[in-house]
Design an enzyme around this catalytic site. Structure first.
Site, short mmCIF file in Angstrom:
data_model
loop_
_atom_site.label_atom_id
_atom_site.label_comp_id
_atom_site.label_asym_id
_atom_site.label_seq_id
_atom_site.Cartn_x
_atom_site.Cartn_y
_atom_site.Cartn_z
N THR A 1 -4.33 -8.31 -11.48
CA THR A 1 -5.67 -7.69 -11.65
C THR A 1 -5.66 -6.21 -11.32
O THR A 1 -6.60 -5.49 -11.65
CB THR A 1 -6.69 -8.37 -10.72
OG1 THR A 1 -6.31 -8.09 -9.35
CG2 THR A 1 -6.74 -9.87 -10.94
N ASP B 1 9.00 -0.94 -2.96
CA ASP B 1 10.26 -1.66 -3.19
C ASP B 1 11.45 -0.71 -3.09
O ASP B 1 12.49 -1.04 -2.51
CB ASP B 1 10.25 -2.30 -4.59
CG ASP B 1 9.38 -3.55 -4.63
OD1 ASP B 1 8.94 -4.01 -3.56
OD2 ASP B 1 9.14 -4.04 -5.75
C1 PRP Z 1 1.51 1.03 -4.29
C2 PRP Z 1 1.36 2.44 -3.76
C3 PRP Z 1 -0.12 2.58 -3.58
C4 PRP Z 1 -0.66 1.77 -4.73
C5 PRP Z 1 -1.12 2.70 -5.80
O1 PRP Z 1 1.41 0.11 -3.27
O2 PRP Z 1 2.08 2.66 -2.58
O3 PRP Z 1 -0.61 2.09 -2.35
O4 PRP Z 1 0.42 0.96 -5.20
O5 PRP Z 1 -1.72 2.01 -6.83
P1 PRP Z 1 -3.27 2.13 -7.14
O6 PRP Z 1 -3.61 3.59 -7.12
O7 PRP Z 1 -3.39 1.53 -8.50
O8 PRP Z 1 -4.02 1.36 -6.11
P2 PRP Z 1 1.56 -1.47 -3.53
O9 PRP Z 1 0.23 -2.08 -3.79
O10 PRP Z 1 2.61 -1.72 -4.56
O11 PRP Z 1 2.00 -2.01 -2.12
P3 PRP Z 1 3.36 -1.71 -1.31
O12 PRP Z 1 3.30 -0.29 -0.85
O13 PRP Z 1 3.29 -2.69 -0.18
O14 PRP Z 1 4.53 -1.98 -2.22
#
Ligand code: PRP
Ligand code: URA
Length: 206
Positions: free
Chosen positions: A107, A201
């Site tokens: 989503t 990752d």
């Molecule tokens: C990534 C990144 C941001 C987010 C950006 O984190 O570090 O927090 O995605 O995407 P958005 O602007 O669409 O919200 P992720 O949710 O992959 O979590 P992680 O850092 O734990 O891998």
């Protein structure tokens, strides 16, 4: 909303290029992200508000300065943790809060899982997250933080998509945005193009 991007900063752009490369393994990725954070911190801190103070050198008393506002660094977990060491190295007196937000892969909505921050009223807050994609995670973090009446909020990202910038600009005109580079767009799965893939990752080898 004020926005500063660093397209003209030679060293920063060279390091972002190394970060993007699919051949950069996690330990090197983490090191480069730390170095990028040092560069960004040095630049952003140059415009902080100061207040005068006296300092005694070994020879005489003279006029000096100290930072006017208490600083709070808040990495957005997980990938924001990769930026914390660089910012905290230059600002060791800053308090550190943590916000856990994870995007749902299908989503693209943020899923909240952790929040621990010091008192924020009157403080200068720097939210750290290398990626600003849809802007959902940053929006969520800002909604948690802004009701606590900080003096100023800056969001710092290494790579930002135009879609995320537009979203934050529209909803939070009071927030300062610092971005290393603005990329082309998001793909159908919400990843930034050309981007660098999944920052969390790549930083932590998951
Ligand atoms: C990534 C990144 C941001 C987010 C950006 O984190 O570090 O927090 O995605 O995407 P958005 O602007 O669409 O919200 P992720 O949710 O992959 O979590 P992680 O850092 O734990 O891998
Ligand atoms: N989060 C990431 O880590 N990378 C992207 O491209 C988008 C969101």
């Amino acid at each position: 909303m004020k926005i500063k991007s660093y397209e003209k900063h030679a060293l920063l752009q060279a390091k972002i290029t190394a970060l993007r490369s699919k051949d950069t393994p996690p330990p090197i990725f983490a090191r480069i992200l730390h170095e990028i954070s040092l560069i960004l911190c040095a630049d952003i801190s140059a415009s902080l508000a100061l207040q005068s103070c006296k300092v005694e050198t070994p020879l005489q008393t003279t006029q000096g300065f100290k930072l006017r506002h208490r600083l709070v660094l808040i990495p957005i977990l997980r990938a924001g943790l990769g930026m914390l060491s660089g910012f905290h190295a230059l600002l060791p007196e800053a308090a550190v809060g943590h916000i856990g937000v994870e995007r749902d892969h299908d989503t693209l909505q943020p899923r909240f899982y952790y929040y621990k921050v010091p008192p924020l009223a009157g403080s200068e807050i720097w939210l750290l997250d290398p990626m600003l994609a849809t802007g959902g995670s940053l929006e969520f973090a800002l909604q948690k933080i802004l009701p606590q009446k900080p003096e100023r909020v800056r969001a710092v990202s290494v790579i930002a998509a135009p879609e995320g910038i537009r979203r934050i600009r529209k909803k939070f005109p009071q927030v300062f945005l610092h971005v290393g580079v603005i990329d082309k767009k998001l793909n159908d799965h919400g990843y930034i193009l050309p981007g660098l893939g999944d920052a969390g990752d790549r930083c932590f080898g998951t």
